[in-house]
Write an enzyme that holds these catalytic residues in place. Structure first.
Site, PDB file in Angstrom:
ATOM      1  N   TYR A  23       0.832  -1.223   0.000  1.00 23.78           N
ATOM      2  CA  TYR A  23       0.000   0.000   0.000  1.00 23.78           C
ATOM      3  C   TYR A  23       0.859   1.262   0.000  1.00 23.78           C
ATOM      4  CZ  TYR A  23      -3.748   3.128   1.764  1.00 23.78           C
ATOM      5  OH  TYR A  23      -4.660   4.149   1.949  1.00 23.78           O
ATOM      6  N   LYS A  81       0.806   4.078  -2.843  1.00 28.43           N
ATOM      7  CA  LYS A  81       0.412   5.452  -2.514  1.00 28.43           C
ATOM      8  C   LYS A  81       1.567   6.436  -2.728  1.00 28.43           C
ATOM      9  CE  LYS A  81      -3.951   5.115  -1.341  1.00 28.43           C
ATOM     10  NZ  LYS A  81      -4.958   5.479  -2.363  1.00 28.43           N
TER      11      LYS A  81
HETATM   12  N1  LIG Z   1      -9.769   6.030   5.655  1.00 28.18           N
HETATM   13  C1  LIG Z   1      -8.514   6.411   5.801  1.00 28.18           C
HETATM   14  O1  LIG Z   1      -8.028   6.641   6.923  1.00 28.18           O
HETATM   15  C2  LIG Z   1      -7.644   6.596   4.591  1.00 28.18           C
HETATM   16  C3  LIG Z   1      -6.352   7.093   4.792  1.00 28.18           C
HETATM   17  C4  LIG Z   1      -5.522   7.294   3.695  1.00 28.18           C
HETATM   18  C5  LIG Z   1      -5.982   7.004   2.423  1.00 28.18           C
HETATM   19  N2  LIG Z   1      -7.227   6.494   2.258  1.00 28.18           N
HETATM   20  C6  LIG Z   1      -7.640   6.202   0.883  1.00 28.18           C
HETATM   21  O2  LIG Z   1      -8.884   6.797   0.628  1.00 28.18           O
HETATM   22  C7  LIG Z   1      -9.565   6.060  -0.391  1.00 28.18           C
HETATM   23  C8  LIG Z   1     -10.985   5.777   0.056  1.00 28.18           C
HETATM   24  O3  LIG Z   1     -10.963   4.909   1.187  1.00 28.18           O
HETATM   25  P1  LIG Z   1     -12.107   4.920   2.326  1.00 28.18           P
HETATM   26  O4  LIG Z   1     -11.431   5.125   3.605  1.00 28.18           O
HETATM   27  O5  LIG Z   1     -13.219   5.809   1.929  1.00 28.18           O
HETATM   28  O6  LIG Z   1     -12.554   3.386   2.286  1.00 28.18           O
HETATM   29  P2  LIG Z   1     -14.025   2.738   2.127  1.00 28.18           P
HETATM   30  O7  LIG Z   1     -13.823   1.264   2.219  1.00 28.18           O
HETATM   31  O8  LIG Z   1     -14.994   3.374   3.052  1.00 28.18           O
HETATM   32  O9  LIG Z   1     -14.430   3.149   0.653  1.00 28.18           O
HETATM   33  C9  LIG Z   1     -13.678   2.721  -0.459  1.00 28.18           C
HETATM   34  C10 LIG Z   1     -14.620   2.355  -1.578  1.00 28.18           C
HETATM   35  O10 LIG Z   1     -13.815   1.924  -2.698  1.00 28.18           O
HETATM   36  C11 LIG Z   1     -14.427   0.771  -3.230  1.00 28.18           C
HETATM   37  N3  LIG Z   1     -13.442  -0.054  -3.931  1.00 28.18           N
HETATM   38  C12 LIG Z   1     -12.430  -0.790  -3.399  1.00 28.18           C
HETATM   39  N4  LIG Z   1     -11.790  -1.434  -4.365  1.00 28.18           N
HETATM   40  C13 LIG Z   1     -12.395  -1.090  -5.523  1.00 28.18           C
HETATM   41  C14 LIG Z   1     -12.214  -1.459  -6.863  1.00 28.18           C
HETATM   42  N5  LIG Z   1     -11.257  -2.337  -7.211  1.00 28.18           N
HETATM   43  N6  LIG Z   1     -13.019  -0.922  -7.819  1.00 28.18           N
HETATM   44  C15 LIG Z   1     -13.997  -0.032  -7.483  1.00 28.18           C
HETATM   45  N7  LIG Z   1     -14.240   0.319  -6.213  1.00 28.18           N
HETATM   46  C16 LIG Z   1     -13.455  -0.206  -5.260  1.00 28.18           C
HETATM   47  C17 LIG Z   1     -15.006   0.034  -2.047  1.00 28.18           C
HETATM   48  O11 LIG Z   1     -16.012  -0.892  -2.434  1.00 28.18           O
HETATM   49  C18 LIG Z   1     -15.534   1.177  -1.208  1.00 28.18           C
HETATM   50  O12 LIG Z   1     -16.877   1.488  -1.492  1.00 28.18           O
HETATM   51  C19 LIG Z   1      -8.714   4.819  -0.657  1.00 28.18           C
HETATM   52  O13 LIG Z   1      -7.896   5.041  -1.779  1.00 28.18           O
HETATM   53  C20 LIG Z   1      -7.866   4.723   0.607  1.00 28.18           C
HETATM   54  O14 LIG Z   1      -6.676   4.024   0.386  1.00 28.18           O
HETATM   55  C21 LIG Z   1      -8.074   6.301   3.298  1.00 28.18           C
END
Ligand SMILES: NC(=O)c1ccc[n+]([C@@H]2O[C@H](COP(=O)([O-])OP(=O)(O)OC[C@H]3O[C@@H](n4cnc5c(N)ncnc54)[C@H](O)[C@@H]3O)[C@@H](O)[C@H]2O)c1
Length: 277
Positions: free
Chosen positions: A166, A170
């Site tokens: 990851y 990223k």
């Molecule tokens: N939540 C955090 O603390 C955090 C921190 C840093 C980065 N992020 C990044 O933010 C982004 C959103 O994450 P989130 O926290 O909202 O998670 P989440 O699980 O709430 O939402 C992510 C969504 O992406 C969808 N998804 C996953 N793989 C997929 C694919 N192959 N094709 C289409 N859709 C797909 C999932 O079904 C989900 O609905 C991600 O890229 C994550 O890595 C999140």
């Protein structure tokens, strides 16, 4: 719908839940017409329905961003339905953690496919469409600024134990951001990144709660964070708490606004003041 993004066409991957959903709702509330994506049609349709209920416009392009033809399908859906393409947010993603000695090739490539190859393919598919639109606008004496916002993480900037796959993906997206900012400047496209710290979503829900499992690309992936680790992480955040999905969406929104038209190639941290992990 009136607003700062009135008439813009915005694509947000992974917008059926969490941060992506909040981004889609925010952009739509400012007048953008949305293409909503998620793995399954259900959550994506929920987001689209919420947008329509608030008076906005949204269509759904369901499916995994990792499918080789997804980029063409996603971009094509926007251009076919709305005849435009103004904002692309590469947000879809998940984590599949493990220390390096226990990380399989499958685990490594799955995360790179989702967080790095998929945005690459989406942006590659978008380029000819954007070029054609930009040329037509130039011929008409108009200059339109378009926006790409890629989603990164503090793990990509500082590393995070258990996340070799990851953190590499990223970190990679920040490199792609800087490169495309250089390639696409002449097309009037700003390309930026938002690196999130700890945001409350399904991804970071407590593993003590039920439901920390998701079916992604044919695999059952365990999601969530150990509650003690979560509490320790929250204590290290200067603002003293994790962010909400709406606060995360706000950072993406800033980079979609006309006020940010001269900002490109940057990574904005949205982490409550956390500057390292
Ligand atoms: N939540 C955090 O603390 C955090 C921190 C840093 C980065 N992020 C990044 O933010 C982004 C959103 O994450 P989130 O926290 O909202 O998670 P989440 O699980 O709430 O939402 C992510 C969504 O992406 C969808 N998804 C996953 N793989 C997929 C694919 N192959 N094709 C289409 N859709 C797909 C999932 O079904 C989900 O609905 C991600 O890229 C994550 O890595 C999140």
């Amino acid at each position: 719908m009136h607003g700062k993004l009135e008439g813009k066409v915005a694509l947000v991957s992974g917008s059926g839940r969490g941060i992506g959903r909040a981004i889609a709702l925010k952009l739509a509330s400012e007048g953008a017409r949305l293409v909503v994506n998620d793995l399954d049609a259900g959550p994506a349709e929920d987001t689209a329905a919420a947008i329509r209920a608030a008076g906005g416009q949204a269509l759904v392009c369901a499916g995994s961003v990792t499918a080789p033809d997804f980029g063409e399908r996603f971009v094509g859906a926007a251009v076919d339905a709305y005849q435009g393409l103004d904002i692309i947010v590469n947000n879809a993603g998940y984590t599949w953690d493990g220390v390096i000695q226990k990380m399989s090739d499958e685990q490594w490539y799955a995360i790179l496919d989702c967080h790095l190859t998929a945005p690459f393919r989406i942006l590659r598919a978008a380029q000819p469409r954007i070029r054609a639109l930009t040329r037509a606008e130039a011929d008409a004496g108009r200059r339109v600024v378009r926006k790409v916002v890629n989603v990164s993480s503090v793990a990509g900037l500082f590393g995070n134990a258990g996340q070799a796959n990851y953190s590499v993906a990223k970190a990679g997206i920040t490199g792609m951001t800087m490169t495309l900012a250089k390639e696409w400047g002449r097309l009037n496209v700003t390309v930026n990144c938002v690196a999130f710290g700890l945001i409350h979503t399904r991804l970071t829900a407590s593993t003590a709660d039920a439901g920390g499992q998701a079916r992604i690309d044919g695999r059952d992936i365990r999601l969530g964070v150990n509650p003690e680790l979560m509490a320790a992480m929250e204590r290290s955040i200067p603002l003293g708490r994790a962010g909400t999905a709406e606060e995360a969406a706000g950072a993406v929104y800033l980079l979609c606004l006309p006020e940010s038209d001269y900002i490109s190639g940057q990574t904005l941290m949205c982490s409550g003041g956390l500057t390292g992990i």
